[in-house]
Design a protein around this motif. Structure first.
Motif, PDB file in Angstrom:
ATOM      1  N   PRO A   1      10.012  -6.369  -3.591  1.00  0.00           N
ATOM      2  CA  PRO A   1       8.934  -7.196  -3.028  1.00  0.00           C
ATOM      3  C   PRO A   1       7.574  -6.504  -3.025  1.00  0.00           C
ATOM      4  O   PRO A   1       6.567  -7.140  -3.341  1.00  0.00           O
ATOM      5  N   ALA A   2       7.542  -5.208  -2.704  1.00  0.00           N
ATOM      6  CA  ALA A   2       6.241  -4.542  -2.603  1.00  0.00           C
ATOM      7  C   ALA A   2       5.547  -4.541  -3.952  1.00  0.00           C
ATOM      8  O   ALA A   2       4.340  -4.805  -4.066  1.00  0.00           O
ATOM      9  N   LEU A   3       6.319  -4.250  -4.991  1.00  0.00           N
ATOM     10  CA  LEU A   3       5.754  -4.218  -6.337  1.00  0.00           C
ATOM     11  C   LEU A   3       5.222  -5.591  -6.737  1.00  0.00           C
ATOM     12  O   LEU A   3       4.110  -5.737  -7.251  1.00  0.00           O
ATOM     13  N   GLY A   4       6.035  -6.629  -6.447  1.00  0.00           N
ATOM     14  CA  GLY A   4       5.615  -7.982  -6.788  1.00  0.00           C
ATOM     15  C   GLY A   4       4.349  -8.370  -6.050  1.00  0.00           C
ATOM     16  O   GLY A   4       3.434  -8.956  -6.638  1.00  0.00           O
ATOM     17  N   LEU A   5       4.283  -7.991  -4.773  1.00  0.00           N
ATOM     18  CA  LEU A   5       3.109  -8.330  -3.972  1.00  0.00           C
ATOM     19  C   LEU A   5       1.861  -7.664  -4.542  1.00  0.00           C
ATOM     20  O   LEU A   5       0.811  -8.300  -4.704  1.00  0.00           O
ATOM     21  N   ALA A   6       1.994  -6.373  -4.881  1.00  0.00           N
ATOM     22  CA  ALA A   6       0.840  -5.646  -5.415  1.00  0.00           C
ATOM     23  C   ALA A   6       0.377  -6.269  -6.720  1.00  0.00           C
ATOM     24  O   ALA A   6      -0.823  -6.495  -6.934  1.00  0.00           O
ATOM     25  N   PHE A   7       1.336  -6.583  -7.607  1.00  0.00           N
ATOM     26  CA  PHE A   7       0.970  -7.162  -8.902  1.00  0.00           C
ATOM     27  C   PHE A   7       0.256  -8.495  -8.685  1.00  0.00           C
ATOM     28  O   PHE A   7      -0.782  -8.772  -9.291  1.00  0.00           O
ATOM     29  N   SER A   8       0.815  -9.329  -7.781  1.00  0.00           N
ATOM     30  CA  SER A   8       0.191 -10.627  -7.517  1.00  0.00           C
ATOM     31  C   SER A   8      -1.244 -10.441  -7.047  1.00  0.00           C
ATOM     32  O   SER A   8      -2.155 -11.143  -7.497  1.00  0.00           O
ATOM     33  N   PHE A   9      -1.439  -9.476  -6.165  1.00  0.00           N
ATOM     34  CA  PHE A   9      -2.761  -9.246  -5.584  1.00  0.00           C
ATOM     35  C   PHE A   9      -3.784  -8.919  -6.680  1.00  0.00           C
ATOM     36  O   PHE A   9      -4.858  -9.526  -6.763  1.00  0.00           O
ATOM     37  N   PHE A  10      -3.419  -7.971  -7.562  1.00  0.00           N
ATOM     38  CA  PHE A  10      -4.360  -7.570  -8.609  1.00  0.00           C
ATOM     39  C   PHE A  10      -4.588  -8.702  -9.613  1.00  0.00           C
ATOM     40  O   PHE A  10      -5.702  -8.900 -10.097  1.00  0.00           O
ATOM     41  N   LEU A  11      -3.525  -9.438  -9.929  1.00  0.00           N
ATOM     42  CA  LEU A  11      -3.694 -10.530 -10.898  1.00  0.00           C
ATOM     43  C   LEU A  11      -4.571 -11.630 -10.318  1.00  0.00           C
ATOM     44  O   LEU A  11      -5.401 -12.210 -11.019  1.00  0.00           O
TER      45      LEU A  11
END
Lengths: 490, 215
Positions: free
Chosen positions: A374-384
């Protein structure tokens, strides 16, 4: 004097000392952390000189080679900051993929030094020296993974086309020297202003050559061909350096050359000057870049096209220069800040999502990773989301000020094209989110296993904090970019 | 008079050498064409009484760079000459013709621009004065290209770019080492998940050249 030059001195001396240290200890382990400290210190020096001001310092020794105004100080703070994040990313990536060799960091240092010289160059000679320092470092970084044909192919394409474009730029500058007898940008402006600048066919030809060279360096259509291959083939930290620091350096050069040497009212007017050419380049860059980016299977390649598209947005800002003056330049500078942190963040997450032998590059690799990590997905979503320009991220304000400057410049059509394309681009950014959260990997398909690295995590946290801060409190950075733009446009 | 004959002979040789460099199918002949071009440029420097620059031109370009080209060509052996590639012949010809015409047009423009007649009295505007003083038309200043002048320029007026060029040389050295060293220990880092393996395709393309170069 030396205090004012401290960003350059800290970086150059730091790079040489680190090279010696590596040679004597034979260990590359702590290079990335120490290297990023050197780069952060360089950035801090740039900031300190900005705060102290250069008004009371005698800079005549540097004239006309190096110009230390607010514009170059802005870049002296921004460029090493991006490179510092890249340095941290490299630490994790190189170790994971067994590419750990000290030269990678040295190339980052010297490429950054080249971009800093480029942003401060006040003469054609220093401009080319800075440009080549930056480019040669970037070529070598692209071909760093010698065992991958893709990496070598990207590096070779980048090298050949890059040398060609530098030659075009040099040829253009040589013609301008033939016409005016000057190589320094201020002298060029005076010389060109005398002869009615763009009425002379030689000057038009020279301007076209210079524009082609500049467009290549910022990867604008139709000079973007090298970008996807080079970005995809390069090791991912090198990609993030090319997308952030190298691109920002290219823009610093393009802005300074066009605004200083071709900054007279006739050359910057819509009817008789360069803005329409830049506007066409920009519109084609954005539209074609967007259309191709949507068709990619590889997220890394999609991000490469996305960097082409973002260059197009900033070129739209440059095209509005004739009417919006310093507001246009300020919006580009602020956009560069937001884009630097967002794209380094996005590529950083892509690094984090893969591990040795299981590098995540395609959409399928990322399927379901948002649920598993989840943390990785959240970070990626944020930057995208920031890259797509959705509030409350940094990217939103970047686009907001850009469109505002374009509209203030009285170019509603360009503004509409920018906004429409920005909506279009949301498709391929959100597609990553769809794959991360709503798809599962096909049975039997190789799963990307995220790597573990404190250095990559640290870089991502810093980038995320910057993206959030720029999205919530952009005031100070906007003021700084306006001040920097004002010193350039007088 | 003799100076003019010298100039035209050297100019003709330079153009011949440049064309030979581009046209020659055999790379060794291409390198020789480059050598002729470099020697004639050294001749231009001599005509300008820039003996030092002429010597440097010979030592650096003719002595070092062309010889290095020859070394590489000799090391590569027969594989340095790619098989004749027929693909896209028409397009290449068309593109070549377009760019050739553009280039010729540009040279014509430049030539027209530079042959400005001396203006009649009273008609001197800033632009033509600027042109008359332009370095392309003027004579070389006294001491041009001598050791004294170059040394003086390097360490006083041009000190800053001189120092920056050391960064350029440094990054070139590091880059060369980084790319060359990359092959060492390659056994354990071949694994790289690629979307589709790029095929080592027809001769002459970038990947094929690399594949041939690397044993």
């Amino acid at each position: 004097m030396f205090l004012v030059l401290s960003p350059f001195i800290v970086l150059a001396v730091g790079a040489l000392l680190l090279m010696l240290a590596e040679a004597f200890t034979g260990s590359e382990r702590s290079l990335s952390v120490v290297g990023s400290i050197v780069l952060f210190a360089t950035s801090a020096c740039g900031l300190a000189v900005w705060l102290l001001g250069t008004d009371n310092v005698d800079l005549s020794v540097l004239a006309p080679w190096i110009i230390l105004d607010r514009f170059s100080l802005f870049f002296n703070a921004l460029l090493p900051f991006g490179a510092a994040l890249v340095c941290l990313l490299s630490g994790g990536y190189l170790e994971e993929h067994r590419l750990q060799r000290g030269e990678f960091y040295q190339l980052i240092f010297f490429t950054t030094l080249g971009t800093m010289f480029l942003s401060a160059a006040g003469d054609g000679l220093t401009l080319l020296l800075g440009l080549e320092t930056m480019s040669i470092g970037a070529y070598a970084l692209t071909a760093f993974r010698r065992t991958s044909t893709r990496s070598v192919e990207g590096g070779l394409k980048y090298f050949l086309l890059g040398s060609f474009s530098a030659a075009l730029l040099l040829f253009g500058l040589a013609l301008l020297y033939g016409v005016t007898g000057h190589t320094d940008l201020a002298g060029l402006r005076d010389g060109l202003a005398h002869g009615g600048a763009l009425s002379d066919p030689r000057v038009i030809f020279a301007l076209l050559l210079v524009l082609s060279g500049l467009a290549f360096k910022v990867s604008a259509f139709p000079f973007h061909m090298w970008a996807p291959d080079a970005y995809e083939g390069a090791p991912t930290p090198a990609t993030s350096l090319m997308a952030s620091t190298v691109k920002a350096g290219g823009f610093a050069m393009a802005i300074r050359v066009l605004v200083t040497a071709f900054g007279d009212p006739a050359s910057t007017s819509w009817a008789s000057g360069w803005p329409p050419v830049v506007a066409w380049l920009a519109v084609l860059t954005i539209t074609i870049g967007n259309l191709i980016a949507g068709r990619q299977d590889s997220v890394k390649r999609m991000l490469a096209y996305s960097s082409v598209v973002h260059a197009g947005y900033m070129l739209v800002g440059l095209a509005a220069f004739g009417a919006a003056k310093s507001a246009a330049i300020a919006s580009i500078l602020f956009y560069l800040v937001t884009y630097t942190v967002s794209t380094i963040g996005a590529l950083g997450v892509l690094i984090l999502a893969g591990s040795h032998g299981k590098e995540a590059v395609s959409y399928e690799d990322l399927a379901g990773i948002g649920k598993r990590h989840p943390a990785l997905g959240l970070a990626f979503s944020f930057f995208l989301l920031s890259l797509a320009g959705i509030p409350p991220t940094a990217g939103f304000f970047g686009k907001w000020y850009l469109v505002k400057a374009i509209l203030e410049g009285g170019m509603p059509l360009l503004g509409v094209i920018t906004v429409l394309n920005s909506v279009l681009s949301a498709y391929y950014y959100l597609r990553v989110l769809v794959f991360m959260y709503m798809k599962e990997p096909a049975p039997g398909a190789p799963k990307a296993v995220p790597m573990r690295s404190g250095e990559v995590n640290a870089a991502l946290v810093i980038a995320a904090v910057c993206v959030a801060l720029l999205g919530l409190r952009p005031g100070a950075t906007i003021d700084a970019s306006e001040e920097a733009a004002k010193t350039l446009v007088q | 008079m003799i100076g003019q004959i010298f100039f035209y002979v050297m100019a003709a040789l330079a153009i011949f050498g440049a064309i030979a460099t581009v046209v020659a199918r055999n790379p060794i002949r291409g390198a020789m064409g480059l050598l002729v071009m470099i020697l004639s440029v050294a001749g231009f420097f001599l005509a300008l009484h820039a003996e030092f620059l002429a010597a440097i031109q010979l030592i650096v370009y003719a002595g070092a760079i062309v010889i290095l080209f020859m070394f590489v060509l000799m090391l590569l052996g027969p594989s340095a000459v790619p098989a004749h590639d027929q693909r896209g012949q028409i397009w290449r010809t068309v593109a070549g013709a377009i760019f050739g015409l553009l280039g010729a047009g540009a040279i014509w423009f430049a030539y027209k621009g530079f042959t400005v007649d001396v203006p009649a009295k009273g008609e001197v505007d800033a632009h033509t004065v600027n042109l008359a003083r332009s370095p392309a038309l003027g004579l070389a200043p006294a001491g041009y290209g001598g050791i004294d002048e170059i040394g003086h320029a390097l360490f006083t007026t041009h000190l800053v770019p001189f120092e920056i060029s050391s960064a350029l040389l440094m990054v070139a050295v590091i880059g060369a080492v980084a790319v060359a060293k990359g092959k060492k220990g390659s056994k354990d880092l071949i694994i790289y998940k690629e979307l589709d393996t790029p095929e080592i395709d027809a001769p002459g393309t970038a990947t094929a050249v690399i594949a041939e170069v690397s044993p």
